[in-house]
Scaffold this active site. Structure first.
Site, short mmCIF file in Angstrom:
data_model
loop_
_atom_site.label_atom_id
_atom_site.label_comp_id
_atom_site.label_asym_id
_atom_site.label_seq_id
_atom_site.Cartn_x
_atom_site.Cartn_y
_atom_site.Cartn_z
N SER A 134 0.82 -1.22 0.00
CA SER A 134 0.00 0.00 0.00
C SER A 134 0.85 1.26 0.00
CB SER A 134 -0.94 0.00 1.21
OG SER A 134 -0.20 -0.02 2.43
N ASP B 32 1.18 -0.23 8.16
CA ASP B 32 2.57 -0.66 8.15
C ASP B 32 3.21 -0.35 6.80
OD1 ASP B 32 1.31 -2.43 6.52
OD2 ASP B 32 1.95 -4.23 7.57
N ASP C 80 5.54 -2.05 3.98
CA ASP C 80 6.15 -3.27 3.44
C ASP C 80 7.46 -2.88 2.77
OD1 ASP C 80 4.01 -5.10 4.11
OD2 ASP C 80 2.85 -4.10 2.54
N ASP D 55 7.30 -4.31 7.99
CA ASP D 55 7.48 -5.70 7.56
C ASP D 55 8.68 -5.73 6.62
OD1 ASP D 55 5.28 -6.36 9.01
OD2 ASP D 55 3.99 -6.81 7.31
N LYS E 175 -10.72 -0.59 -0.48
CA LYS E 175 -10.10 -1.18 0.71
C LYS E 175 -10.88 -0.80 1.97
CE LYS E 175 -5.69 -1.21 1.29
NZ LYS E 175 -4.27 -0.82 1.40
N TYR F 291 -11.54 -8.18 4.16
CA TYR F 291 -10.17 -7.73 3.87
C TYR F 291 -9.21 -8.51 4.77
CZ TYR F 291 -6.24 -4.61 2.93
OH TYR F 291 -5.02 -4.10 2.53
#
Length: 734
Positions: free
Chosen positions: A99, A110, A112, A165, A226, A235
């Site tokens: 995202s 978060d 990624d 992450d 979303k 989701y």
């Protein structure tokens, strides 16, 4: 940005996007533009955009993380005896995906991230041990959690409050250039499959942005969808629904089909397209590429496993994969229902009969089903719970698949991707829930049930195989009915459920050894004879008790019903639980022991019809004698005829329930007591139990068959006496 990357945002699209021609190249009308302004205002008011301060903080965190991995690689290069020039040139690069890379992240989301390092820096030792130690010693880092055995190995942590992450990919280069083009196929040379999966996130995100006609319209539409998916409970990739990349690919395909549409139009077209989509036809943004690197790509013609996928959504970067392989038949059904609901609301919005807020109303999960599985997990502290929760949540999809497999798709599960915390517990706790229902549209056999005891035990066994298990990490699975949903799942602490017919489980009378039913089956039978449904509802308006069930004891079982279509025939049974080694639960034995006993049970199918009326039954009548724990103990005789069942008879109430004659020889076999020889029902949904409370639909068949036995015994004595009398009379007459 949109025109540079994606060919412009004009209404005359210069080139074709996607594998087919657009469905429409029409632009927005004045009404569409007005609705678009209203939609964007709703997204802002909903708080979906982060503040400028958080934007700056994220950029600072990414900069610090980049410096940390660069220093880490230089340190490893020096320790391994490379030249000073190699140490100076040693490098690692941080990339983002998900995202954040797509530009649709919100507050608190978060990031990624992917670290790309040289070939001599390994994932197993250097990343998960040395870099883990470096991060562990930093004050800015908290909640550090390595997951090396995941499908895509990852290290999770918080850096200055921002959730990260972090993946790692070691490519076949001694020096990683700062301007490395990760979209190039050359980065995939001589790497293993975990590395390919780690690189795939960044490569897919870049491809998506290249393949949509207008990036800004894509971002607004994706942000909207979303938000809708989270509000409607669909989701979550880990529980079998769709995650961020899946929704991005679906939205991108709609953008290709309507290249000149604004977000308000794209949202409406999204539901229109996927309501009519014929799964398992795949969603693809571009043709599937096949290169000579040897990695498998999604191809149901060659790969039998690909033919089993229910909702293929194919990634656009080589190697092309199905990003939604987690979807099951049950979760696909739930999503299709939500697509249809969204399409209906969008049609009303276009007719000015509804507003955008109607589309984003929360899904009332706890009012949708009559039966639920409650999965409680506990740990000694918050850190252990976070690790344990992540593992258990990753296995919930397997429970859904196993139930579908073992019931041949007749019993459907709806795993809800939200966790709830019971603050009243002393230990760290959270709970997940699954809705249960029979597959719609199938013919229902009278009294049909499904046996899932082995399914639950298999699930529990797989969960307990966790390699990082620690003492205090426990799991319990409970069956609860809708009216017995715990109050901690509701924000205000109380339920908003619709009026339901409630009944109290039948109580065992110690004085006469019979069931005193309060709002139970005897009153309902009178109501049915009078054909007075209102009277039935009034009689059954009292709350039920809960009954515990434990998978540790193979003789224990629980029952669930689903009888919405026949309210007058509804048979309420007590709630039961399937629990593993539940922490904080005091286990008590009635009569001070757990003597093993056996009994052959024979239950007439005609007697069991009241147990199930067009519904699901998770072991209302068990084929074993239940081992009960706690003060309210009960024994249950099952539906399986002529099969000896092993179990423990515990508690005085058991004696009153079954009758003293059935228990006079506690250590011997009871097979000679009940020999009715009636056929059993093949399908029984039975989940193992952990303690219990007696229930009327369970006890009645036992009492009836005991009565039949004693009636037959008396009749035999009468016939014997009559025969003796006739014989004496004949002798005297002679």
């Amino acid at each position: 940005m949109g025109s540079n990357d994606c060919g412009g945002a004009s209404f005359n699209v210069p080139r074709q996007y996607g594998v087919t021609k657009p469905l429409s190249t029409a632009g927005p009308t004045e009404a569409d533009l007005q609705r678009n302004m209203e939609l964007e205002k709703l997204l802002v008011d909903a708080g979906l955009y982060e503040s400028k301060e958080e934007v700056v903080l994220r950029e600072e965190v990414l900069g610090q993380l980049d410096q940390i991995v660069k220093s880490w690689v230089k340190q490893l290069t020096r320790q391994r005896g490379y030249t000073d020039q190699m140490v100076e040139d040693a490098n690692a690069v941080i990339y983002t995906f998900g995202s954040y890379r797509l530009g649709v992240h919100g507050p608190g989301a978060d990031i990624d991230t992917l670290c790309v390092g040289p070939s001599y820096v390994s994932r197993e030792e250097d990343f998960f041990i040395i870099l883990h130690k470096i991060l562990e010693d930093m004050e800015e880092v908290s909640e550090l959690q390595p997951v090396p055995d995941a499908h895509v190995p990852v290290m999770k942590f918080r850096f200055r409050g921002i959730s990260i992450d972090l993946l790692y990919a070691s490519i076949s280069l001694l020096v990683v250039p700062e301007d490395l083009d990760i979209s190039s196929g050359s980065v995939l040379y001589d790497v293993d499959e975990p590395t390919v999966r780690s690189l795939n996130g960044c490569r897919v995100a870049d491809q998506i942005l290249r393949l949509v006609p207008n990036v800004e319209n894509f971002r607004t539409t994706l942000r909207c969808l979303k938000f809708w998916a989270k509000r409607r409970g669909v989701y979550s990739n880990v529980t079998g629904f769709l995650g961020g990349v899946n929704w991005a690919l679906l939205v991108a395909r709609v953008c290709q089909l309507y290249p000149n549409a604004v977000p308000s139009m794209l949202v409406s077209r999204f539901f229109r397209v996927y309501t009519q989509w014929r799964w398992p036809n795949p969603v693809m943004l571009c043709p599937i590429e096949e290169e000579d690197l040897g990695f498998p790509v999604w191809d149901p013609r060659r790969n039998p496993r690909d033919r089993t996928h229910h909702m293929p959504i194919i990634t656009p970067a080589y190697p092309c994969m199905n990003s939604s392989y987690n979807v099951s038949t049950s979760t696909l059904r739930v999503m299709m229902e939500q697509f249809q609901n969204g399409n209906k609301i969008c049609e009303e919005i276009e007719l000015n009969k509804a507003s955008w807020s109607a589309l984003f109303e929360s899904y009332f999960f706890f009012e949708t089903y009559k039966n639920y599985l409650q999965i409680d997990i506990v740990a000694t502290d918050a850190d252990d719970l976070r690790i344990w929760k992540g593992w258990v949540e990753s296995r919930l999809r397997q429970l859904t698949l196993k139930i579908e497999r073992d019931t041949y798709g007749m019993l459907q599960c709806h795993p809800y991707p939200h966790d709830y915390v019971d603050a009243s517990r002393q230990c760290s706790h959270c709970a997940f829930f699954m809705g249960l229902q029979r597959k719609p549209g199938e013919r229902v056999q009278e009294g049909q049930q499904f046996d899932i005891r082995a399914t639950v035990e298999e699930f529990r066994h797989s969960v307990n195989m966790y390699m990082f298990w620690r003492p205090g990490m426990e799991i319990s699975v409970s069956h609860v009915r809708r009216k017995q949903i715990p109050s901690f799942v509701f924000p205000e602490g109380y339920k908003h459920s619709r009026p339901a017919r409630l009944s109290q489980a039948g109580k065992v009378s110690a004085e006469n050894g019979t069931l005193e039913s309060e709002g139970g089956s005897s009153e309902r039978r009178q109501c049915k004879r009078k054909n007075d449904a209102d009277a039935c509802d009034a009689e059954s308006s009292r709350p039920e008790k809960r009954q515990s069930v434990s998978p540790n004891n193979s003789s224990t079982q629980a029952a669930v019903e689903e009888s919405d279509e026949h309210p007058k025939q509804e048979q309420e049974s007590s709630s039961q639980s399937i629990s593993g080694n539940s922490a904080g639960l005091e286990r008590k034995q009635c009569n001070g022991g757990a003597a093993s006993r056996s009994i052959d049970s024979a239950v007439d199918n005609r007697e069991n019809t009241s147990c199930q009326k067009n519904g699901i039954c998770l072991g209302t009548l068990s084929n074993d004698v239940m081992e009960s724990e706690g003060q309210d103990c009960c024994c249950r005789i099952g539906e399986v005829t002529g099969i000896e069942s092993q179990g423990s008879l515990l508690g005085n109430s058991c004696h009153h329930t079954i009758g003293p004659n059935l228990l006079e020889n506690e250590k011997g076999s009871r097979s000679r007591l009940l020999q009715s020889g009636l056929e059993s029902k093949p399908d029984t949904v039975i989940v193992e139990a952990h303690g219990g409370v007696s229930s009327d639909p369970v006890q009645k068949p036992v009492i009836r068959h005991a009565s039949i036995f004693f009636t037959e015994l008396v009749r035999i004595h009468i016939y014997s006496g009559l025969s003796f009398f006739l014989a004496v009379r004949y002798i005297l007459a002679g």
